[in-house]
Scaffold this active site. Structure first.
Site, PDB file in Angstrom:
ATOM      1  N   ALA A   1       0.805  -1.351   0.185  1.00 33.98           N
ATOM      2  CA  ALA A   1      -0.101   0.074   0.115  1.00 33.98           C
ATOM      3  C   ALA A   1       0.764   1.262  -0.031  1.00 33.98           C
ATOM      4  O   ALA A   1       2.066   1.113   0.300  1.00 33.98           O
ATOM      5  CB  ALA A   1      -0.904   0.123   0.976  1.00 33.98           C
ATOM      6  N   MET A   2       0.048   2.316  -0.317  1.00 32.75           N
ATOM      7  CA  MET A   2       0.809   3.770  -0.398  1.00 32.75           C
ATOM      8  C   MET A   2       0.348   4.781   0.466  1.00 32.75           C
ATOM      9  O   MET A   2      -0.782   4.940   0.033  1.00 32.75           O
ATOM     10  CB  MET A   2       1.139   3.944  -2.086  1.00 32.75           C
TER      11      MET A   2
ATOM     12  N   ASN B   1       0.182   8.208   0.277  1.00 35.65           N
ATOM     13  CA  ASN B   1      -0.085   9.391  -0.391  1.00 35.65           C
ATOM     14  C   ASN B   1      -1.023  10.320   0.569  1.00 35.65           C
ATOM     15  O   ASN B   1      -1.927   9.745   0.965  1.00 35.65           O
ATOM     16  CB  ASN B   1      -0.851   8.983  -1.824  1.00 35.65           C
TER      17      ASN B   1
ATOM     18  N   HIS C   1      -0.399   0.941   9.381  1.00 34.64           N
ATOM     19  CA  HIS C   1       0.962   1.521   8.692  1.00 34.64           C
ATOM     20  C   HIS C   1       0.789   2.831   8.087  1.00 34.64           C
ATOM     21  O   HIS C   1       1.590   3.978   8.082  1.00 34.64           O
ATOM     22  CB  HIS C   1       1.797   0.501   7.901  1.00 34.64           C
ATOM     23  N   GLU C   2      -0.003   2.695   7.055  1.00 28.86           N
ATOM     24  CA  GLU C   2      -0.171   3.885   6.000  1.00 28.86           C
ATOM     25  C   GLU C   2      -0.689   5.060   6.785  1.00 28.86           C
ATOM     26  O   GLU C   2      -0.386   6.038   6.506  1.00 28.86           O
ATOM     27  CB  GLU C   2      -1.083   3.294   4.864  1.00 28.86           C
TER      28      GLU C   2
ATOM     29  N   HIS D   1       1.677   6.705   8.520  1.00 26.36           N
ATOM     30  CA  HIS D   1       2.733   7.623   7.808  1.00 26.36           C
ATOM     31  C   HIS D   1       2.402   9.155   7.886  1.00 26.36           C
ATOM     32  O   HIS D   1       3.032  10.112   7.461  1.00 26.36           O
ATOM     33  CB  HIS D   1       2.777   7.040   6.324  1.00 26.36           C
TER      34      HIS D   1
ATOM     35  N   GLU E   1      10.366   4.545   7.294  1.00 25.91           N
ATOM     36  CA  GLU E   1       9.788   3.159   7.255  1.00 25.91           C
ATOM     37  C   GLU E   1      10.186   2.394   8.310  1.00 25.91           C
ATOM     38  O   GLU E   1       9.251   2.083   9.058  1.00 25.91           O
ATOM     39  CB  GLU E   1      10.465   2.501   5.978  1.00 25.91           C
TER      40      GLU E   1
HETATM   41  N1  TRP Z   1       5.860   3.877   1.175  1.00 24.10           N
HETATM   42  C1  TRP Z   1       5.258   2.482   1.157  1.00 24.10           C
HETATM   43  C2  TRP Z   1       4.858   1.959   2.500  1.00 24.10           C
HETATM   44  O1  TRP Z   1       5.808   1.280   2.911  1.00 24.10           O
HETATM   45  C3  TRP Z   1       5.756   1.416   0.173  1.00 24.10           C
HETATM   46  C4  TRP Z   1       6.016   1.612  -1.063  1.00 24.10           C
HETATM   47  C5  TRP Z   1       7.203   2.065  -1.784  1.00 24.10           C
HETATM   48  C6  TRP Z   1       5.358   1.452  -2.403  1.00 24.10           C
HETATM   49  N2  TRP Z   1       7.317   2.014  -3.071  1.00 24.10           N
HETATM   50  C7  TRP Z   1       6.177   1.631  -3.489  1.00 24.10           C
HETATM   51  C8  TRP Z   1       4.318   0.728  -2.436  1.00 24.10           C
HETATM   52  C9  TRP Z   1       5.581   1.145  -4.564  1.00 24.10           C
HETATM   53  C10 TRP Z   1       3.755   0.510  -3.683  1.00 24.10           C
HETATM   54  C11 TRP Z   1       4.356   0.808  -4.869  1.00 24.10           C
HETATM   55  O2  TRP Z   1       3.903   1.946   3.244  1.00 24.10           O
HETATM   56 ZN    ZN Z   2       5.644   2.479   4.758  1.00 26.56          ZN
END
Ligand code: TRP
Ligand code: ZN
Length: 882
Positions: free
Chosen positions: A265-266, A268, A300-301, A304, A323
Site C-alpha cells: 500500500a502507499m 499518499n 502503517h499507512e 505515515h 519506514e
Molecule cells: N511507502 C510504502 C509503504 O511502506 C511502500 C512503497 C514504496 C510502495 N514504494 C512503493 C508501495 C511502490 C507500492 C508501490 O507503505
Molecule cells: Zn511504509
C-alpha cells in the site's frame, strides 16, 4: 572504496536543490488513447548563481513549454532520456509544460497507469517523473492543486490529495473536478484515481474536535469487503492520538483498493492507495492471518501521515527514517490490539529467517545505505524491519516516557520539513539527555552482529559471571566493523522461578518493581558482568523480548532449554528456547540421516511439545507458535554458507514433525476436537488463537498417521470460514502421496473462481506443495486463464510461492526450478522491473546451497547477459555475482 559503476547514486554526493517549487498546478485530461497533462510550476531559484534547471522526466512526450506564458525556443532547453534541462531562467517564474503520456501501455505500475478500467498512480520513490517533468526528489515540497477532466460515464469518481474544491460538468459527457492539498508535499506523495468506483463512508472525531469523513473506494464487485478495514482505520486513528499524541489534519481521508499494485500500500497524503489484497476482507475469502495483515497495513499507512508525510525524508538514503519508525509504530499498535508476545514472535521469526539472510547475502546494506543503483531495490527487510528494530532499541534504551518526549520533539521541530535519520537521533538525544553517539553505528554498519555469551558460577561466593563478546561478519564494502551498542535484556532462572538479578557493587534498585529483569548494555568487543547473591546455579534467560537484532550464541544444554521453555518469566524466551531445542534436534536427525542411520528423535523434544499441548491454561496462540518448527529456509540459513542440504533439511524436519505427532497423538486428537466451536466467525484474538492451535493439531495428526487425513476432509467440507477451509485443503495437498487432493483442489477452484484473492491463495498453495510434480504443475498454472504475468499478486502467489516456499522443488538437483524462475524474471524484466528484481531474492542466496551453487550462479549469469536489463535487475544480478 567508492565503486565506479555508472548509474550509482551516493549519499555523500547529496546537494540541496537549486530550485524550489512553491506551488504546483496540474491539469489532467484523461483519455482512452492517451492522457494530456499541463503543469504550471511556480519556481524559485534557491542559489545565487544562474544555474540551469534540471527536471526529471521519463517516457514523456513534450508538447509545449513556456516561461511566464512565453513559449520557449528550442535553443533554451534540452531533452534527454531522463531529464529536461532549461537554461537561463529568471530567479522566479512560472514554467508551463504540456506533455502526453500513455497510461494504458504502462505495465511497470509506476507513475500513472490503468488497473482494469481504473486510472491510478504510484509515485514512490521516483514514479512522478513518468507523469510530468518535475524536481522528483523528496526535499522539494510543494502545494498541489490538481484538476482532472475525464469521461463522466467511465470515470464518475475522480480523486486526488487534499480537499475537493469544485466539480463541474463539461461538454461531450465529460466532467471536471479540482482538488487542493494545503500541506506542502514532495511529488512521491501525489496521487490520482479515476474510475467507476463505489465507496463506504464513516466518520471520526479527532481529540481536537475535528470531524473527519472516512471513505474506502473499491470496484463495485468488492463493496461488501470494506468494513473491516474501516474499523481498523478508526482504531489506528484513536491509537495514534493516545499513544503518540498524533491527530489527523484534514477533513477527509480516503483509501482506494486496486488489484494491480507493486507492493502492499502507499501513504499518499489523504489518498492512500492499497493493493486490494491488503485491504479487502470477508470471512468467506480472508484468513485470520489476512485480517491481521490488513489491520497492520491500514495502521502503517495511516501512521505515515505524521511519520513520513508531515515530516518526510530529505533523500532516499533516509528511507528508514519513515519506514523503520512507522513499522515500529504499527507493530506497537498490533501488540496493543492483540497479544504482544505473539506479535513479537511473528515479527522475530520473519526477521531471523528473511532479514538475517539479506544481511548475510550479496545485497547486504546498512539501515541507511550509502549508495544504490536503483532505489526500488532498497525497499528491503533491512530498511523496514531491521530499521524498526533499531527504533525499538532506542525505545528500550530511553524508556517509554523519554522515547515519547523524543518523538514529540522530532515532530514539532521538523513539522513540514524533509529531514535525515540524524535529525531523528538528535531529537531523541535532546529530549532524553542520552548520548546515542556509538549507537549510530546501527545506521551505518551492515550485517547481523553475533553476541557470544559464556558463563560460570561460583557456589561458594554465590556469584554468577557472564562473559559477553560481540563481532560482526564482513559485508560487501565493509570488511571491518566497530562494536555496536546492544541492549541485552536478561534474567536468571532458578529452581523455583526467576531469581533477583543484582550486579556486583550495585545498590539494589528500589525503583523497579521487577528485580528479576534487567537490560545490560553491551558496547565493547568483550565485557564481563558479575552478579552477586546468586544462591543456586541459574539458567540464563538471554535476549528477552529479542531486545536487539543479533544472533545469540550460548551453549545451552537441552535440559536448560526445557526449563526456560516451560518456566521462564519472558514469553519470547519461552518460545525461543523451544525453537533452539527443535533446531538442535532437527540437526541431530539430519546428521543421522546423512550417515544412513535411522532417525532417533530426542524424547525430550516430543515430551516438551506434548506437555505444551496438555496444558490448557496456556494461550492457544502461543502454543501454536511454539509448536511451529523452524522453517526450512531458516534451517538452511543456520547451516551456513556452502552447508545447506535442502533435501536433508526437508526430510529431517518432516521426520521430527512425525515423531512429535506420534508421541502426542492422543492429546492432539483431544485438543483438535476440544477446540472446535460453532460460534459465528469473527476475526478476534480469542477465536484466532483457537483456530491456529486446532489447525496446527490437524497438521501434526496428518504427519503422525495418514488415517487422520479424514479429519482434514471433514473439516474442508464443514468449514464456515476461509482459515479452516484453507488449512484443511493445505493438509490434504501437503500429503499428496496419501491423500486425494486433486478433486478437493478442483472443487475449491470451482467454488471460488469468481474471487481473485482466493484464486491467488489457490495458486500459492499449489506452488508450495512439496510433491515431485510441483514444477510441472507450476509451469502448467502459468498457462491457466486466471494467471497473468502483468498482475504482481498472481506472480507473487505462483512464482514467488514456488521459489520462496517450496525449497525441495525450487532447488531440484537438475536445476529446473532455477530455470523456471529465471525464465519468468527475463520476461518480467521488460514488463515490470520492480517485480522482476524482487523475485530474484532466492537466487541471491546461492552461496548457502551445497551442490547447487553452480546451477544457481548459472541462471544469474544467464540473466546478466540479457540485452536491455533494467537497472533493477542489473543491480541485483551483478552484485550477486561479485
Ligand atoms: N511507502 C510504502 C509503504 O511502506 C511502500 C512503497 C514504496 C510502495 N514504494 C512503493 C508501495 C511502490 C507500492 C508501490 O507503505
Ligand atoms: Zn511504509
Amino acid at each position: 572504496m567508492r565503486d565506479a559503476t555508472p548509474g550509482t547514486v551516493f549519499l555523500e554526493d547529496y546537494q540541496a536543490p537549486s530550485y524550489l517549487i512553491n506551488r504546483t498546478e496540474l491539469h489532467f485530461e484523461l483519455g482512452e488513447e492517451d492522457t494530456i497533462l499541463t503543469s504550471r510550476l511556480y519556481l524559485l531559484r534557491a542559489v545565487p548563481d544562474d544555474v540551469p534547471l534540471q527536471l526529471h522526466g521519463q517516457e514523456l512526450e513534450l508538447l509545449q513549454l513556456s516561461v511566464d506564458n512565453e513559449p520557449l525556443d528550442a535553443a533554451a532547453y534540452q531533452v534527454t532520456d531522463d531529464y529536461l534541462l532549461i537554461h537561463k531562467l529568471p530567479e522566479q517564474c512560472v514554467l508551463t509544460c504540456k506533455t502526453r503520456i500513455k497510461p494504458q501501455d504502462n505495465s511497470s505500475l509506476e507513475g500513472l497507469y490503468k488497473s482494469h478500467s481504473m486510472f491510478c498512480t504510484q509515485c514512490e520513490a521516483e514514479g512522478f517523473r513518468k507523469i510530468t517533468y518535475y524536481l522528483d526528489r523528496p526535499d522539494v515540497m510543494s502545494v498541489f492543486t490538481v484538476t482532472i477532466d475525464a469521461d463522466a460515464g467511465r470515470y464518475p469518481v475522480l480523486l486526488s490529495n487534499g480537499n475537493l474544491l469544485e466539480a463541474t460538468a463539461l461538454d461531450n459527457n465529460r466532467h471536471r473536478v479540482q482538488w487542493h492539498d494545503p500541506f506542502p508535499k514532495p511529488s512521491y506523495l501525489f496521487a490520482l484515481v479515476a474510475g467507476d468506483l463505489q465507496h463506504i463512508e464513516d466518520s471520526f472525531r479527532t481529540a481536537g474536535g475535528r470531524d473527519v469523513t472516512l471513505r474506502i473506494y473499491v470496484e463495485p464487485k468488492d463493496i461488501g469487503k470494506c468494513d473491516y478495514a474501516m474499523d481498523a482505520l478508526k482504531r489506528s486513528m484513536r491509537w495514534d492520538e493516545e499513544v503518540f499524541g498524533r491527530e489527523y489534519d484534514l477533513d477527509i481521508f480516503n483509501i482506494v483498493a486496486v488489484d494491480d499494485f507493486n507492493m502492499g500500500a502507499m501513504e499518499n497524503k489523504s489518498l492512500n492507495i492499497f493493493n486490494s489484497s491488503c485491504v479487502l476482507a470477508h470471512p468467506d475469502i480472508t484468513t485470520d492471518a489476512g485480517y491481521q495483515r490488513i489491520e497492520a497495513i491500514v495502521a502503517h499507512e495511516y501512521f505515515h501521515n505524521w511519520s513520513g508525510n508531515r515530516v518526510t525524508c530529505r533523500d532516499w538514503f533516509q528511507l528508514s527514517l519513515k519506514e523503520g519508525f512507522t513499522v515500529f509504530r504499527d507493530a506497537e499498535f498490533s501488540s496493543d490490539m492483540g497479544s504482544r508476545t505473539v506479535k513479537r514472535v511473528e515479527d522475530v521469526s520473519m526477521l531471523r529467517s528473511a532479514q538475517f539472510a539479506e544481511d548475510a547475502g550479496p545485497m547486504a546494506h546498512p539501515v541507511r545505505p550509502e549508495s544504490y543503483i536503483e532505489i526500488n531495490n532498497f525497499y528491503t527487510l533491512t530498511v523496514y524491519e531491521k530499521g524498526a528494530e533499531v527504533v525499538r532499541m532506542i525505545h528500550t534504551l530511553l524508556g517509554a516516557e523519554k522515547f515519547r518526549a523524543g518523538s514529540d520533539l522530532y515532530f514539532s521541530r521538523h513539522d513540514g520539513q524533509a529531514v535525515t535519520c540524524e535529525d531523528f537521533l538528535l531529537a531523541m538525544e535532546d529530549a532524553s539527555g542520552m548520548d546515542l553517539g556509538q549507537f549510530r553505528r546501527w545506521y551505518a554498519q551492515a550485517g547481523t552482529p553475533v553476541l557470544s555469551v559464556a558463563d560460570s558460577y561460583d557456589a561458594e561466593a554465590q556469584t554468577y559471571t557472564l562473559e559477553v563478546s560481540q563481532r560482526c561478519p564482513a559485508t560487501p564494502g565493509q570488511a571491518e566493523k566497530q562494536p555496536f551498542v546492544i541492549p541485552l535484556a536478561m534474567g536468571l532462572l532458578g529452581d523455583a522461578g526467576n531469581l533477583p538479578v543484582k550486579l556486583a557493587g550495585e545498590e539494589p534498585d528500589h525503583d523497579t518493581d521487577d528485580n528479576t529483569h534487567r537490560v545490560l548494555i553491551i558496547d565493547r568487543e568483550q565485557q564481563q558482568f558479575v552478579f552477586e547473591g546468586v544462591q543456586e546455579h541459574p539458567v540464563p534467560s538471554l535476549l528477552r523480548g529479542f531486545s536487539a537484532p543479533v544472533r545469540l550464541e550460548y551453549n545451552y544444554d537441552r535440559d536448560a532449554l526445557c526449563q526456560l521453555m516451560s518456566r521462564d518469566g519472558d514469553g519470547f524466551v519461552r518460545w525461543d528456547s523451544g525453537q533452539t531445542l527443535a533446531l538442535q534436534v532437527i540437526s541431530e536427525v539430519q546428521a543421522q540421516l546423512s550417515r544412513g542411520e535411522a532417525a532417533a528423535v530426542d524424547p525430550l523434544l516430543t515430551g516438551a511439545f506434548t506437555r505444551l499441548l496438555e496444558d490448557e491454561s496456556l494461550d492457544p496462540a502461543m502454543v501454536a507458535e511454539m509448536l511451529a518448527l523452524p522453517g526450512e529456509g531458516y534451517l538452511a540459513e543456520q547451516a551456513g554458507e556452502g552447508a545447506a542440504d535442502v533435501d536433508l533439511i526437508h526430510r529431517a524436519r518432516q521426520r521430527v514433525k512425525q515423531a512429535i505427532g506420534e508421541a502426542a497423538e492422543q492429546v492432539l486428537l483431544a485438543r483438535y476436537h476440544g477446540l472446535a466451536s460453532d460460534e459465528a466467525y469473527q476475526p478476534v484474538g480469542e477465536q484466532i488463537a483457537r483456530r491456529a492451535l486446532r489447525n496446527s493439531c490437524l497438521d501434526y495428526l496428518a504427519c503422525a498417521n495418514p488415517a487422520h487425513l479424514a479429519l482434514a476432509s471433514e473439516q474442508l467440507a464443514s468449514a464456515g470460514n476461509m482459515t479452516d477451509r484453507l488449512a484443511a485443503l493445505k493438509t490434504l495437498a501437503f500429503h499428496a502421496e496419501e491423500a486425494d487432493w486433486t478433486q478437493p483442489l478442483a472443487d475449491f477452484y470451482q467454488d471460488w473462481r469468481h474471487e481473485t484473492l482466493v484464486v491467488n491463495q489457490w495458486l500459492q498453495l499449489q506452488a508450495a506443495m512439496p510433491d515431485a510434480g510441483a514444477l510441472e504443475r507450476v509451469r502448467g498454472l502459468m498457462e491457466h486463464p486466471d494467471f497473468d504475468l502483468r498482475n504482481p499478486n498472481k506472480v507473487r502467489s505462483l512464482v514467488g510461492g514456488f521459489a520462496g516456499q517450496n525449497p525441495v522443488n525450487f532447488h531440484r538437483a537438475d536445476g529446473a526450478g532455477y530455470r523456471l524462475l529465471a525464465d519468468v524474471i527475463a520476461q518480467l524484466n521488460s514488463i515490470n522491473p520492480q517485480i522482476a528484481s524482487r523475485l530474484l531474492a532466492p537466487l541471491t542466496r546461492w552461496r548457502f546451497y551445497v551442490g547447487r551453487q553452480e546451477l544457481m550462479r548459472g541462471e544469474l549469469q544467464r540473466l546478466a547477459e540479457l540485452p536491455e536489463l533494467s537497472p533493477d535487475v542489473y543491480e541485483v544480478v551483478t552484485k550477486s555475482l561479485q
